[in-house]
Scaffold this motif. Structure first.
Motif, PDB file in Angstrom:
ATOM      1  N   GLN A  74      39.013  55.454  42.904  1.00  0.00           N
ATOM      2  CA  GLN A  74      38.974  55.469  41.436  1.00  0.00           C
ATOM      3  C   GLN A  74      40.088  54.564  40.896  1.00  0.00           C
ATOM      4  N   TRP A  75      39.702  53.586  40.102  1.00  0.00           N
ATOM      5  CA  TRP A  75      40.675  52.682  39.475  1.00  0.00           C
ATOM      6  C   TRP A  75      40.876  53.076  38.025  1.00  0.00           C
ATOM      7  N   ASN A  76      42.110  52.945  37.563  1.00  0.00           N
ATOM      8  CA  ASN A  76      42.512  53.458  36.263  1.00  0.00           C
ATOM      9  C   ASN A  76      41.760  52.842  35.076  1.00  0.00           C
ATOM     10  N   TRP A  77      41.932  51.526  34.840  1.00  0.00           N
ATOM     11  CA  TRP A  77      41.298  51.004  33.613  1.00  0.00           C
ATOM     12  C   TRP A  77      39.800  50.860  33.770  1.00  0.00           C
ATOM     13  N   ASP A  78      39.330  50.691  35.000  1.00  0.00           N
ATOM     14  CA  ASP A  78      37.875  50.688  35.217  1.00  0.00           C
ATOM     15  C   ASP A  78      37.274  52.001  34.715  1.00  0.00           C
ATOM     16  N   SER A  79      37.933  53.121  35.074  1.00  0.00           N
ATOM     17  CA  SER A  79      37.390  54.426  34.698  1.00  0.00           C
ATOM     18  C   SER A  79      37.393  54.637  33.195  1.00  0.00           C
ATOM     19  N   THR A 101      37.579  50.574  53.904  1.00  0.00           N
ATOM     20  CA  THR A 101      37.028  49.270  53.507  1.00  0.00           C
ATOM     21  C   THR A 101      37.917  48.543  52.503  1.00  0.00           C
ATOM     22  N   TYR A 102      39.127  49.077  52.224  1.00  0.00           N
ATOM     23  CA  TYR A 102      40.012  48.453  51.220  1.00  0.00           C
ATOM     24  C   TYR A 102      41.443  48.372  51.737  1.00  0.00           C
ATOM     25  N   PHE A 103      42.106  47.283  51.414  1.00  0.00           N
ATOM     26  CA  PHE A 103      43.533  47.121  51.690  1.00  0.00           C
ATOM     27  C   PHE A 103      44.212  46.744  50.374  1.00  0.00           C
ATOM     28  N   SER A 136      48.664  44.374  35.655  1.00  0.00           N
ATOM     29  CA  SER A 136      48.032  43.717  34.507  1.00  0.00           C
ATOM     30  C   SER A 136      46.521  43.827  34.562  1.00  0.00           C
ATOM     31  N   GLY A 137      45.989  44.124  35.762  1.00  0.00           N
ATOM     32  CA  GLY A 137      44.542  44.072  35.951  1.00  0.00           C
ATOM     33  C   GLY A 137      44.045  42.634  36.054  1.00  0.00           C
ATOM     34  N   SER A 138      44.916  41.660  35.838  1.00  0.00           N
ATOM     35  CA  SER A 138      44.543  40.230  35.915  1.00  0.00           C
ATOM     36  C   SER A 138      45.373  39.601  37.040  1.00  0.00           C
ATOM     37  N   ASP A 139      45.133  40.110  38.235  1.00  0.00           N
ATOM     38  CA  ASP A 139      46.027  39.974  39.386  1.00  0.00           C
ATOM     39  C   ASP A 139      46.607  38.587  39.680  1.00  0.00           C
ATOM     40  N   ASN A 140      45.721  37.587  39.797  1.00  0.00           N
ATOM     41  CA  ASN A 140      46.213  36.260  40.196  1.00  0.00           C
ATOM     42  C   ASN A 140      46.148  35.283  39.032  1.00  0.00           C
ATOM     43  N   ARG A 174      37.489  31.449  40.722  1.00  0.00           N
ATOM     44  CA  ARG A 174      38.505  32.226  41.446  1.00  0.00           C
ATOM     45  C   ARG A 174      39.121  33.323  40.569  1.00  0.00           C
ATOM     46  N   TYR A 175      38.498  34.460  40.598  1.00  0.00           N
ATOM     47  CA  TYR A 175      39.031  35.700  40.046  1.00  0.00           C
ATOM     48  C   TYR A 175      39.617  35.549  38.647  1.00  0.00           C
ATOM     49  N   TRP A 176      40.929  35.706  38.465  1.00  0.00           N
ATOM     50  CA  TRP A 176      41.498  35.673  37.112  1.00  0.00           C
ATOM     51  C   TRP A 176      42.030  34.296  36.744  1.00  0.00           C
ATOM     52  N   ARG A 177      41.578  33.262  37.472  1.00  0.00           N
ATOM     53  CA  ARG A 177      42.099  31.925  37.180  1.00  0.00           C
ATOM     54  C   ARG A 177      41.103  31.063  36.401  1.00  0.00           C
ATOM     55  N   THR A 192      50.875  51.169  37.914  1.00  0.00           N
ATOM     56  CA  THR A 192      49.880  51.607  36.944  1.00  0.00           C
ATOM     57  C   THR A 192      48.965  50.456  36.542  1.00  0.00           C
ATOM     58  N   GLN A 193      48.190  50.651  35.483  1.00  0.00           N
ATOM     59  CA  GLN A 193      47.264  49.623  34.994  1.00  0.00           C
ATOM     60  C   GLN A 193      47.151  49.748  33.479  1.00  0.00           C
ATOM     61  N   PRO A 194      46.537  48.764  32.792  1.00  0.00           N
ATOM     62  CA  PRO A 194      46.504  48.820  31.319  1.00  0.00           C
ATOM     63  C   PRO A 194      45.925  50.135  30.788  1.00  0.00           C
ATOM     64  N   MET A 208      36.669  33.058  46.060  1.00  0.00           N
ATOM     65  CA  MET A 208      36.620  33.743  44.763  1.00  0.00           C
ATOM     66  C   MET A 208      37.784  34.723  44.621  1.00  0.00           C
ATOM     67  N   ARG A 209      38.619  34.832  45.633  1.00  0.00           N
ATOM     68  CA  ARG A 209      39.652  35.875  45.640  1.00  0.00           C
ATOM     69  C   ARG A 209      41.060  35.261  45.521  1.00  0.00           C
ATOM     70  N   PRO A 210      42.071  36.089  45.253  1.00  0.00           N
ATOM     71  CA  PRO A 210      43.455  35.586  45.318  1.00  0.00           C
ATOM     72  C   PRO A 210      43.731  34.981  46.707  1.00  0.00           C
TER      73      PRO A 210
HETATM   74  C1  9WN Z   1      43.744  45.552  42.686  1.00  0.00           C
HETATM   75  C2  9WN Z   1      38.911  47.275  40.392  1.00  0.00           C
HETATM   76  C3  9WN Z   1      40.099  46.343  40.231  1.00  0.00           C
HETATM   77  C4  9WN Z   1      40.338  45.977  38.750  1.00  0.00           C
HETATM   78  C5  9WN Z   1      41.330  44.835  38.583  1.00  0.00           C
HETATM   79  C6  9WN Z   1      40.896  43.685  39.466  1.00  0.00           C
HETATM   80  C7  9WN Z   1      40.785  44.141  40.926  1.00  0.00           C
HETATM   81  C8  9WN Z   1      42.286  45.111  42.666  1.00  0.00           C
HETATM   82  C9  9WN Z   1      42.008  44.184  43.828  1.00  0.00           C
HETATM   83  O1  9WN Z   1      39.841  45.185  41.016  1.00  0.00           O
HETATM   84  O2  9WN Z   1      42.066  44.489  41.383  1.00  0.00           O
HETATM   85  O3  9WN Z   1      43.960  46.523  41.694  1.00  0.00           O
HETATM   86  O4  9WN Z   1      42.171  44.659  44.958  1.00  0.00           O
HETATM   87  O5  9WN Z   1      41.637  43.021  43.633  1.00  0.00           O
HETATM   88  O6  9WN Z   1      41.768  42.614  39.335  1.00  0.00           O
HETATM   89  O7  9WN Z   1      41.395  44.437  37.244  1.00  0.00           O
HETATM   90  O8  9WN Z   1      40.813  47.098  38.068  1.00  0.00           O
HETATM   91  O9  9WN Z   1      37.784  46.748  39.744  1.00  0.00           O
END
Ligand code: 9WN
Length: 420
Positions: free
Chosen positions: A31-36, A79-81, A161-165, A349-352, A99-101, A196-198
């Motif tokens: 469960q991700w904070n701002w997503d939820s 499945t996540y790191f 920030s939720g806008s990682d890279n 590429r993601y947030w770029r 935390t997140q926004p 597409m990733r950082p």
């Molecule tokens: C790290 C879940 C999250 C979003 C973020 C987004 C991405 C995670 C990641 O995915 O971040 O928190 O591993 O890439 O950047 O905004 O909340 O969707």
């Protein structure tokens, strides 16, 4: 449209893990904070009980000091790191340590209003319990992340920030070492294309920060002193202000007068501070790197997010909208998260560079608030159009409209339900 609404309902049901929603299967299995918070607003359009549940499950992870972490690890998954073993937060329900926004307060107001409209039983008590949790988190922001009382809150990790890279972090992040105590074993690039990733180097710096804060025992005061990354950030502060307004409204509605006054005080301080970050030469707002003391003037979507929480003088809002229009020229799906003409812009590429439905959602609200209905309407139409033609992708290449990243994505489904 019905076909797409049905698909949005289906995605939220498929990503349900028992009262909370994962952003997408496998790539983000927790469960991700701002997503939820966005998802709760999507649920509020058709299932108020489930909308409350989403927020209630999120606050199960709230820390004693008020912070609501960016990830709640309700169930294990490999499945996540990075997983709980990397975060080492020793919380009863495993969580991350950052935390997140705080979109949460905006979501709570939307869910409460939907419940009032539907005459849902027990709604006031559920809103009240969530409001108390939101208030604790709000106070945490103003103490842990603005200890000097400036009105702007700071992030200690780009993931917050939720806008990682985002290019907004390039200079500040370059000061963070790439050394880590923890092996960096990425899983994300096994699910989606690495282009597409950082980058790996970003990940090493992200994990360096996690190690640094874990060695502070996640104590906010120690972290503030030791932080190798500390940015007073306008996107998060704008969201905090909008959430503060919505919490103040709820507190008044529920006759919590002293809490409402406390919130009004935070809101006034932050309103002034955000206005001070406007740069007329750029027609947008800028964040500040608290370590170098410099403005962060990299052109990203964050510069326009303050429209969400401020009522700007018409000269400012017209200038901001004109600048946004410039960035959108030639784009099939605005709004690009990085200005297209700059050298570091990467449309996939993601947030770029890509366009994100939830960012558009916040920008649309900000444009409407600031007297720019035409631009808001065209952004809404292009967001809906991108989803209808490409599906519920994590984000979109603004030049072609191609859906990128994870598919069957919860917050894209929520944005569609909210906008369509
Ligand atoms: C790290 C879940 C999250 C979003 C973020 C987004 C991405 C995670 C990641 O995915 O971040 O928190 O591993 O890439 O950047 O905004 O909340 O969707």
């Amino acid at each position: 449209m019905t076909k797409h609404l049905d698909e949005a309902y289906r995605i939220l049901a498929a990503n349900d893990r028992g009262g909370y929603t994962v952003p997408t299967d496998r790539l983000y299995p927790f469960q991700w904070n701002w997503d939820s918070a966005f998802v709760a607003m999507g649920f509020s359009t058709y299932d108020v009980d489930r909308a409350y549940r989403e927020l209630e499950r999120l606050i199960e992870g709230q820390w004693a000091d008020g912070m609501i972490p960016h990830i709640i690890f309700h169930q294990p998954s490999d499945t996540y790191f990075p997983g709980p073993d990397v975060w080492r937060t020793s919380h009863t329900i495993p969580t991350s340590g950052i935390t997140q926004p705080p979109v949460f307060g905006m979501a709570l107001r939307a869910v409460h209003e939907a419940a009032e409209k539907a005459g849902t039983d027990g709604a006031t008590a559920r809103t009240l319990a969530l409001l108390r949790a939101a208030l604790k988190w709000h106070r945490w922001w103003y103490t842990a992340r603005d200890p000097e009382g400036t009105g702007l809150v700071a992030l200690l990790h780009p993931w917050e920030s939720g806008s990682d890279n985002s290019p907004a972090w390039d200079l500040a992040l370059a000061q963070v070492p790439t050394t880590t105590d923890t092996p960096v074993v990425r899983k994300d690039t096994g699910h989606v294309d690495a282009s597409m990733r950082p980058r790996d180097e970003d990940y090493r710096r992200f994990i360096h920060l996690v190690d640094a804060y874990a060695s502070c025992g996640w104590d906010p005061v120690k972290q503030w002193e030791k932080a190798p990354f500390k940015v007073a950030e306008v996107q998060t502060t704008a969201i905090l202000l909008k959430t503060g307004e919505d919490l103040e409204y709820l507190a008044r509605t529920l006759e919590l007068e002293s809490e409402a006054e406390e919130l009004a005080g935070y809101n006034a301080r932050t309103r002034n501070a955000l206005l001070g970050q406007w740069r007329s030469s750029l027609s947008r707002f800028v964040s500040r790197d608290l370590i170098s003391g410099q403005d962060i003037d990299a052109p990203t979507q964050a510069g326009f997010l303050p429209l969400l929480g401020l009522d700007l003088d018409p000269n400012m809002s017209t200038a901001a909208a004109a600048e946004m229009k410039l960035w959108s020229e030639g784009m099939k799906v605005p709004f690009p998260t990085t200005k297209p003409s700059i050298s570091v812009w990467e449309p996939k590429r993601y947030w770029r560079g890509p366009a994100w439905a939830v960012i558009n959602w916040l920008l649309i609200d900000g444009l409407i608030r600031n007297g720019q209905p035409d631009m808001a309407q065209s952004l809404r139409a292009s967001t809906i159009g991108a989803i209808e033609s490409e599906g519920f992708a994590e984000y979109f290449d603004p030049t072609t409209g191609e859906g990128c990243g994870g598919l069957g994505f919860s917050w894209t489904a929520a944005a569609y339900l909210w906008m369509a």
